[in-house]
Write a protein that holds these residues in place. Structure first.
Motif, mmCIF file in Angstrom:
data_model
loop_
_atom_site.group_PDB
_atom_site.id
_atom_site.type_symbol
_atom_site.label_atom_id
_atom_site.label_comp_id
_atom_site.label_asym_id
_atom_site.label_seq_id
_atom_site.Cartn_x
_atom_site.Cartn_y
_atom_site.Cartn_z
ATOM 1 N N GLY A 109 50.177 40.217 48.446
ATOM 2 C CA GLY A 109 49.730 40.575 47.099
ATOM 3 C C GLY A 109 48.438 41.376 47.135
ATOM 4 N N GLY A 110 47.509 40.957 47.990
ATOM 5 C CA GLY A 110 46.246 41.680 48.126
ATOM 6 C C GLY A 110 46.447 43.103 48.629
ATOM 7 N N ILE A 111 47.357 43.272 49.569
ATOM 8 C CA ILE A 111 47.656 44.617 50.080
ATOM 9 C C ILE A 111 48.289 45.462 48.974
ATOM 10 C CG2 ILE A 111 49.111 45.919 51.688
ATOM 11 C CD1 ILE A 111 48.682 43.490 53.653
ATOM 12 N N VAL A 113 55.658 25.093 39.400
ATOM 13 C CA VAL A 113 55.953 25.963 38.254
ATOM 14 C C VAL A 113 54.883 27.048 38.142
ATOM 15 C CG1 VAL A 113 56.067 26.036 35.723
ATOM 16 C CG2 VAL A 113 57.335 24.292 36.988
ATOM 17 N N MET A 114 53.633 26.696 38.398
ATOM 18 C CA MET A 114 52.560 27.702 38.343
ATOM 19 C C MET A 114 52.778 28.780 39.399
ATOM 20 S SD MET A 114 49.245 25.293 37.637
ATOM 21 C CE MET A 114 48.100 26.640 37.280
ATOM 22 N N VAL A 115 53.165 28.378 40.600
ATOM 23 C CA VAL A 115 53.390 29.352 41.681
ATOM 24 C C VAL A 115 54.585 30.247 41.344
ATOM 25 C CG1 VAL A 115 54.039 29.598 44.109
ATOM 26 C CG2 VAL A 115 52.276 27.949 43.453
ATOM 27 N N VAL A 116 55.649 29.659 40.836
ATOM 28 C CA VAL A 116 56.823 30.453 40.444
ATOM 29 C C VAL A 116 56.449 31.433 39.334
ATOM 30 C CG1 VAL A 116 59.101 30.349 39.363
ATOM 31 C CG2 VAL A 116 58.524 28.778 41.227
ATOM 32 N N ALA A 117 55.691 30.967 38.348
ATOM 33 C CA ALA A 117 55.259 31.853 37.257
ATOM 34 C C ALA A 117 54.412 33.000 37.810
ATOM 35 C CB ALA A 117 54.475 31.067 36.211
ATOM 36 N N GLY A 118 53.536 32.700 38.756
ATOM 37 C CA GLY A 118 52.734 33.752 39.379
ATOM 38 C C GLY A 118 53.609 34.775 40.096
ATOM 39 N N ALA A 119 54.633 34.302 40.792
ATOM 40 C CA ALA A 119 55.540 35.208 41.501
ATOM 41 C C ALA A 119 56.305 36.096 40.512
ATOM 42 C CB ALA A 119 56.514 34.405 42.363
ATOM 43 N N VAL A 120 56.725 35.525 39.393
ATOM 44 C CA VAL A 120 57.424 36.304 38.371
ATOM 45 C C VAL A 120 56.485 37.366 37.798
ATOM 46 C CG1 VAL A 120 58.483 36.192 36.068
ATOM 47 C CG2 VAL A 120 59.096 34.502 37.817
ATOM 48 N N LYS A 165 44.207 45.818 38.265
ATOM 49 C CA LYS A 165 43.354 45.758 37.082
ATOM 50 C C LYS A 165 44.050 45.131 35.875
ATOM 51 C CE LYS A 165 40.914 49.886 38.529
ATOM 52 N NZ LYS A 165 40.769 51.326 38.311
ATOM 53 N N SER A 166 45.343 44.986 35.949
ATOM 54 C CA SER A 166 46.107 44.495 34.800
ATOM 55 C C SER A 166 45.916 42.997 34.594
ATOM 56 C CB SER A 166 47.594 44.794 34.993
ATOM 57 O OG SER A 166 48.130 43.936 35.982
ATOM 58 N N ARG A 167 46.203 42.559 33.370
ATOM 59 C CA ARG A 167 46.177 41.116 33.094
ATOM 60 C C ARG A 167 47.223 40.376 33.920
ATOM 61 N NH1 ARG A 167 46.223 40.085 26.830
ATOM 62 N NH2 ARG A 167 47.091 42.174 26.767
ATOM 63 N N LEU A 168 48.340 41.044 34.191
ATOM 64 C CA LEU A 168 49.376 40.425 35.022
ATOM 65 C C LEU A 168 48.837 40.098 36.409
ATOM 66 C CD1 LEU A 168 52.425 42.699 34.107
ATOM 67 C CD2 LEU A 168 52.107 40.294 33.482
ATOM 68 N N GLY A 169 48.056 41.012 36.979
ATOM 69 C CA GLY A 169 47.466 40.787 38.291
ATOM 70 C C GLY A 169 46.493 39.618 38.292
ATOM 71 N N LYS A 170 45.677 39.543 37.260
ATOM 72 C CA LYS A 170 44.708 38.448 37.154
ATOM 73 C C LYS A 170 45.414 37.104 36.985
ATOM 74 C CE LYS A 170 40.994 41.352 35.311
ATOM 75 N NZ LYS A 170 41.599 42.606 35.694
ATOM 76 N N TRP A 171 46.428 37.065 36.122
ATOM 77 C CA TRP A 171 47.182 35.833 35.923
ATOM 78 C C TRP A 171 47.915 35.421 37.196
ATOM 79 C CZ3 TRP A 171 47.207 32.075 32.440
ATOM 80 C CH2 TRP A 171 46.564 32.312 31.232
ATOM 81 N N ILE A 214 56.964 41.455 37.729
ATOM 82 C CA ILE A 214 56.851 42.282 36.527
ATOM 83 C C ILE A 214 55.750 43.332 36.721
ATOM 84 C CG2 ILE A 214 56.198 42.270 34.085
ATOM 85 C CD1 ILE A 214 57.429 39.387 33.990
ATOM 86 N N ASN A 215 54.645 42.924 37.309
ATOM 87 C CA ASN A 215 53.543 43.840 37.570
ATOM 88 C C ASN A 215 53.966 44.951 38.513
ATOM 89 O OD1 ASN A 215 50.929 44.769 37.275
ATOM 90 N ND2 ASN A 215 50.011 43.194 38.541
ATOM 91 N N ALA A 216 54.740 44.595 39.536
ATOM 92 C CA ALA A 216 55.221 45.596 40.477
ATOM 93 C C ALA A 216 56.119 46.616 39.774
ATOM 94 C CB ALA A 216 55.970 44.916 41.622
ATOM 95 N N ALA A 217 57.025 46.116 38.946
ATOM 96 C CA ALA A 217 57.933 47.029 38.235
ATOM 97 C C ALA A 217 57.178 47.931 37.271
ATOM 98 C CB ALA A 217 58.985 46.207 37.471
#
Length: 121
Positions: free
Chosen positions: A49-51, A103-110, A61-67, A114-117
């Motif tokens: 993710g960091g890479i 559930v938190m980890v799965v939500a982060g992966a989702v 910079k997006s909110r998705l990245g921060k979440w 979405i952020n990648a797309a």
């Protein structure tokens, strides 16, 4: 965000290798599932993710990245603490902690997906 992800990943790397060393020295592998999850979810997933966030700064910079970051940084320790407690005590009262963290980890992966797309073109 990239730096935060990499620093977080290296923290999990150190925890994972210390756990592995401890299990080897004591020849007690009860916590092997915790060790494996810390290495894969903590070290590998967060480092990747960091890479990605380094290569795609708009995603970082997006909110998705921060979440994504915070869901992983909070979810992984919750899930691992619950799993370790469950494995050591065989007390099912720790299942909700594993579930909440998971559930938190799965939500982060989702959110990463979405952020990648959305931002990684």
């Amino acid at each position: 965000m990239s730096r935060k992800m990499i620093v977080g990943a290296t923290l999990y790397l150190v925890i994972g290798v210390l756990m592995g060393m401890g299990m080897s020295m004591t020849e007690n592998y009860t916590l092997s599932p915790v060790h494996a999850h810390i290495n894969l979810l903590g070290w590998v997933s967060m480092a990747l993710g960091g890479i990605l966030y380094h290569l795609f700064p708009n995603a970082a910079k997006s909110r998705l990245g921060k979440w994504h970051f915070w869901l992983h940084m909070i979810g992984i320790p919750l899930m691992m603490a619950g799993l370790a407690s469950l494995l050591l005590t065989e007390n099912s009262s720790f299942v909700p902690l594993v579930s909440v963290g998971g559930v938190m980890v799965v939500a982060g992966a989702v959110l990463l997906m979405i952020n990648a797309a959305k931002h990684m073109r």
